[in-house]
Design a protein around this motif. Sequence first.
Motif, PDB file in Angstrom:
ATOM      1  N   LEU A  31       1.416   4.801   0.140  1.00  0.00           N
ATOM      2  CA  LEU A  31       1.654   3.720  -0.644  1.00  0.00           C
ATOM      3  C   LEU A  31       3.081   3.383  -0.022  1.00  0.00           C
ATOM      4  CD1 LEU A  31       1.217   4.957  -4.415  1.00  0.00           C
ATOM      5  CD2 LEU A  31      -0.109   3.197  -3.147  1.00  0.00           C
ATOM      6  N   PRO A  32       3.436   1.692   0.087  1.00  0.00           N
ATOM      7  CA  PRO A  32       4.623   1.538   0.445  1.00  0.00           C
ATOM      8  C   PRO A  32       5.495   2.141  -0.514  1.00  0.00           C
ATOM      9  CG  PRO A  32       3.015  -0.675   0.026  1.00  0.00           C
ATOM     10  CD  PRO A  32       2.443   0.952  -0.622  1.00  0.00           C
ATOM     11  N   ALA A  33       6.754   2.260   0.229  1.00  0.00           N
ATOM     12  CA  ALA A  33       7.840   3.107  -0.445  1.00  0.00           C
ATOM     13  C   ALA A  33       8.522   2.189  -1.730  1.00  0.00           C
ATOM     14  CB  ALA A  33       8.865   3.336   0.507  1.00  0.00           C
ATOM     15  N   ASN A  34       8.343   1.007  -1.675  1.00  0.00           N
ATOM     16  CA  ASN A  34       8.777   0.218  -2.889  1.00  0.00           C
ATOM     17  C   ASN A  34       7.887   0.128  -3.799  1.00  0.00           C
ATOM     18  OD1 ASN A  34       6.784  -1.488  -2.179  1.00  0.00           O
ATOM     19  ND2 ASN A  34       8.192  -3.511  -2.046  1.00  0.00           N
ATOM     20  N   ASN A  35       6.937   0.584  -3.728  1.00  0.00           N
ATOM     21  CA  ASN A  35       6.000   0.938  -5.052  1.00  0.00           C
ATOM     22  C   ASN A  35       6.710   2.050  -6.111  1.00  0.00           C
ATOM     23  OD1 ASN A  35       2.309   0.255  -4.334  1.00  0.00           O
ATOM     24  ND2 ASN A  35       4.115  -0.645  -3.542  1.00  0.00           N
ATOM     25  N   THR A  36       7.462   2.789  -5.439  1.00  0.00           N
ATOM     26  CA  THR A  36       7.602   4.157  -6.384  1.00  0.00           C
ATOM     27  C   THR A  36       9.219   3.908  -6.451  1.00  0.00           C
ATOM     28  OG1 THR A  36       7.518   5.763  -4.491  1.00  0.00           O
ATOM     29  CG2 THR A  36       6.099   5.587  -6.289  1.00  0.00           C
TER      30      THR A  36
END
Length: 183
Positions: free
Chosen positions: A134-139
């Motif tokens: 997942l892209p880091a900016n999802n979490t």
Amino acid sequence: MKSTILAAASLAALVSAHGAITQPPPRLPGAAMAAACGQAAVDAVEADGTIPLENITPETNDCNLFLCRGATFDDNQDLVQTFSAGDVIDMEAVLPIPHEGPANVSIVDTATNTVIGDPLIEFESYADENLPELPANNTAFSVTFPRLPAGACTVAGECVLQWFWFGTGAQQTYESCVDFVVG
Ligand SMILES: [Cu+2]
């Protein structure tokens, strides 16, 4: 304080899970939610703080399931944050079971369950389980608190910062809310 510890415990013990906000501290289930939605609804969220709306069956028409997944201000008066225009708010989410779909964070007027202004952040495609990672900016992402109309969201309980995500293929809706007042 007690409810904060409960939330940390239930979020740490994710077994069959989907997603939720963990920071800033989100609204949690409690006695007022049990009165409105039924004890089974509260038990379901306490067993897994990341379940979708579709996994909850309200027991009365007083349950406002489509706002904050039924969580109430009454149960969360000790979690009210203070935000001002221009504040950068760091948000964290857990996504143990991703489902691709749109997501956003918006300010919601709780009396009418309507969004005030534009989303603070918007993802056309969020939590895509087909990506290797997942892209880091999802979490972990930040939003900038906007300037609201004068008088809006100045009383605790009037407004929430709501993280909303819809898993298109899974047909699952997720909502986590942060109570706040404009400072
Ligand atoms: Cu799911």
